[in-house]
Design an enzyme around this catalytic site. Structure first.
Site, PDB file in Angstrom:
ATOM      1  N   ASP A   7       0.851  -1.197   0.000  1.00  0.00           N
ATOM      2  CA  ASP A   7       0.000   0.000   0.000  1.00  0.00           C
ATOM      3  C   ASP A   7       0.884   1.244   0.000  1.00  0.00           C
ATOM      4  O   ASP A   7       2.035   1.208   0.451  1.00  0.00           O
ATOM      5  CB  ASP A   7      -0.917   0.009   1.230  1.00  0.00           C
ATOM      6  CG  ASP A   7      -1.946   1.140   1.163  1.00  0.00           C
ATOM      7  OD1 ASP A   7      -2.538   1.340   0.089  1.00  0.00           O
ATOM      8  OD2 ASP A   7      -2.138   1.829   2.176  1.00  0.00           O
ATOM      9  N   GLU A   9       0.680   5.810   0.453  1.00  0.00           N
ATOM     10  CA  GLU A   9      -0.033   7.068   0.659  1.00  0.00           C
ATOM     11  C   GLU A   9       0.656   8.108  -0.207  1.00  0.00           C
ATOM     12  O   GLU A   9       1.878   8.028  -0.439  1.00  0.00           O
ATOM     13  CB  GLU A   9      -0.036   7.479   2.133  1.00  0.00           C
ATOM     14  CG  GLU A   9      -0.705   6.496   3.075  1.00  0.00           C
ATOM     15  CD  GLU A   9      -2.186   6.289   2.822  1.00  0.00           C
ATOM     16  OE1 GLU A   9      -2.812   7.175   2.192  1.00  0.00           O
ATOM     17  OE2 GLU A   9      -2.726   5.252   3.258  1.00  0.00           O
ATOM     18  N   HIS A  57      -4.951  10.884   5.173  1.00  0.00           N
ATOM     19  CA  HIS A  57      -3.877  10.128   5.833  1.00  0.00           C
ATOM     20  C   HIS A  57      -3.243  10.840   7.025  1.00  0.00           C
ATOM     21  O   HIS A  57      -2.540  10.220   7.817  1.00  0.00           O
ATOM     22  CB  HIS A  57      -2.788   9.734   4.838  1.00  0.00           C
ATOM     23  CG  HIS A  57      -2.278  10.845   3.970  1.00  0.00           C
ATOM     24  ND1 HIS A  57      -1.670  11.976   4.477  1.00  0.00           N
ATOM     25  CD2 HIS A  57      -2.274  10.988   2.618  1.00  0.00           C
ATOM     26  CE1 HIS A  57      -1.313  12.765   3.477  1.00  0.00           C
ATOM     27  NE2 HIS A  57      -1.676  12.200   2.338  1.00  0.00           N
ATOM     28  N   HIS A 152      -6.041   6.780   7.274  1.00  0.00           N
ATOM     29  CA  HIS A 152      -5.335   5.848   6.399  1.00  0.00           C
ATOM     30  C   HIS A 152      -3.857   5.874   6.759  1.00  0.00           C
ATOM     31  O   HIS A 152      -3.265   6.927   6.965  1.00  0.00           O
ATOM     32  CB  HIS A 152      -5.490   6.271   4.933  1.00  0.00           C
ATOM     33  CG  HIS A 152      -6.851   6.011   4.379  1.00  0.00           C
ATOM     34  ND1 HIS A 152      -7.053   5.448   3.138  1.00  0.00           N
ATOM     35  CD2 HIS A 152      -8.080   6.221   4.884  1.00  0.00           C
ATOM     36  CE1 HIS A 152      -8.344   5.347   2.905  1.00  0.00           C
ATOM     37  NE2 HIS A 152      -8.983   5.815   3.949  1.00  0.00           N
ATOM     38  N   ASP A 157      -2.750  -0.423   6.896  1.00  0.00           N
ATOM     39  CA  ASP A 157      -3.652  -0.870   5.838  1.00  0.00           C
ATOM     40  C   ASP A 157      -3.172  -2.174   5.200  1.00  0.00           C
ATOM     41  O   ASP A 157      -3.986  -3.014   4.806  1.00  0.00           O
ATOM     42  CB  ASP A 157      -3.813   0.207   4.777  1.00  0.00           C
ATOM     43  CG  ASP A 157      -4.708   1.352   5.247  1.00  0.00           C
ATOM     44  OD1 ASP A 157      -5.214   1.278   6.384  1.00  0.00           O
ATOM     45  OD2 ASP A 157      -4.892   2.319   4.484  1.00  0.00           O
TER      46      ASP A 157
END
Length: 235
Positions: A7, A9, A57, A152, A157
């Site tokens: 994942d 951001e 985030h 987030h 995650d």
């Protein structure tokens, strides 16, 4: 089988508009078991973060000022993912950003190192058409505890997505297949291979309710074609 759940951001929504990665995380899973090995870095994007993205985030540019640039962690990232099947929720988004970052420093795209990718968003849409299929919704659907996910965060995650992915695919691996993967062979499965003192634990009422809810989801997604429901009706 080695899989890496991944994942990122970012500063915004579109890598083609100059947005950059600010956090990348990946956790390793071998034969459907998390190993504890992970890759995680915050990254200085060298540009502003869109207010909308920061609301999601919670990562500020000030926090990132002393963090490495992507080029500083790229080789370690490539080594971590190389040869693994990647598991990503909304894979085109993350791969678009990762490929752009790699291109900016003259490296090959992700597919050169890890050609196999599972997109859990696509998988979820196929399993649950017309329903919400973001990570929070899938955590609720598959009874994955996401109480700590107020914002987030890439590392959290990936850990949640690993649990969701295992729940979504748990019907695909039998105990015998896992036994073979762990070092046995097909001949080992013949004859009297089960231990005689195998303990059988009855499901608790809560576990039975979770099972019924899961079958309801399958039955709804398959428009009444759930085999287990049919077997129950015929019992």
């Amino acid at each position: 089988m080695r899989q890496v759940i991944l994942d990122t951001e970012t500063t915004g929504l579109d890598a083609n508009l100059g947005h950059r990665i600010i956090e990348v995380a990946a956790v390793e899973m071998i034969n459907r078991r998390l190993t504890g090995n992970h890759f995680h870095h915050y990254v200085n994007p060298q540009r502003e973060i869109d207010p909308g993205a920061q609301q999601v985030h919670g990562i500020s540019l000030e926090f990132l000022q002393d963090k490495p640039f992507f080029r500083d962690v790229a080789q370690d990232f490539i080594e971590f993912i190389s040869g693994a099947e990647l598991v990503i929720h909304n894979a085109p988004f993350d791969l678009g950003f990762l490929n752009m970052e790699l291109k900016l420093i003259g490296l090959e795209p992700v597919g050169k190192y890890s050609p196999d990718v599972v997109d859990t968003l696509k998988m979820a849409k196929d399993l649950h058409p017309g329903q919400k299929n973001n990570l929070d919704a899938l955590c609720r659907r598959y009874f994955v505890d996401n109480a700590s996910r107020t914002l987030h965060g890439a590392l959290l995650d990936t850990e949640l997505l690993a649990e969701v992915y295992l729940a979504m695919t748990r019907g695909q691996n039998s105990l015998m297949i896992e036994s073979v993967e762990e070092g046995g062979n097909h001949a080992d499965l013949g004859g009297d291979f089960m231990p005689h003192d195998l303990m059988v634990l009855a499901a608790t009422p809560d576990e039975m309710e979770m099972h019924r809810a899961y079958l309801d989801e399958i039955d709804k997604a398959s428009k009444g074609a759930c085999l287990w429901r049919a077997l129950e009706s015929g019992a």
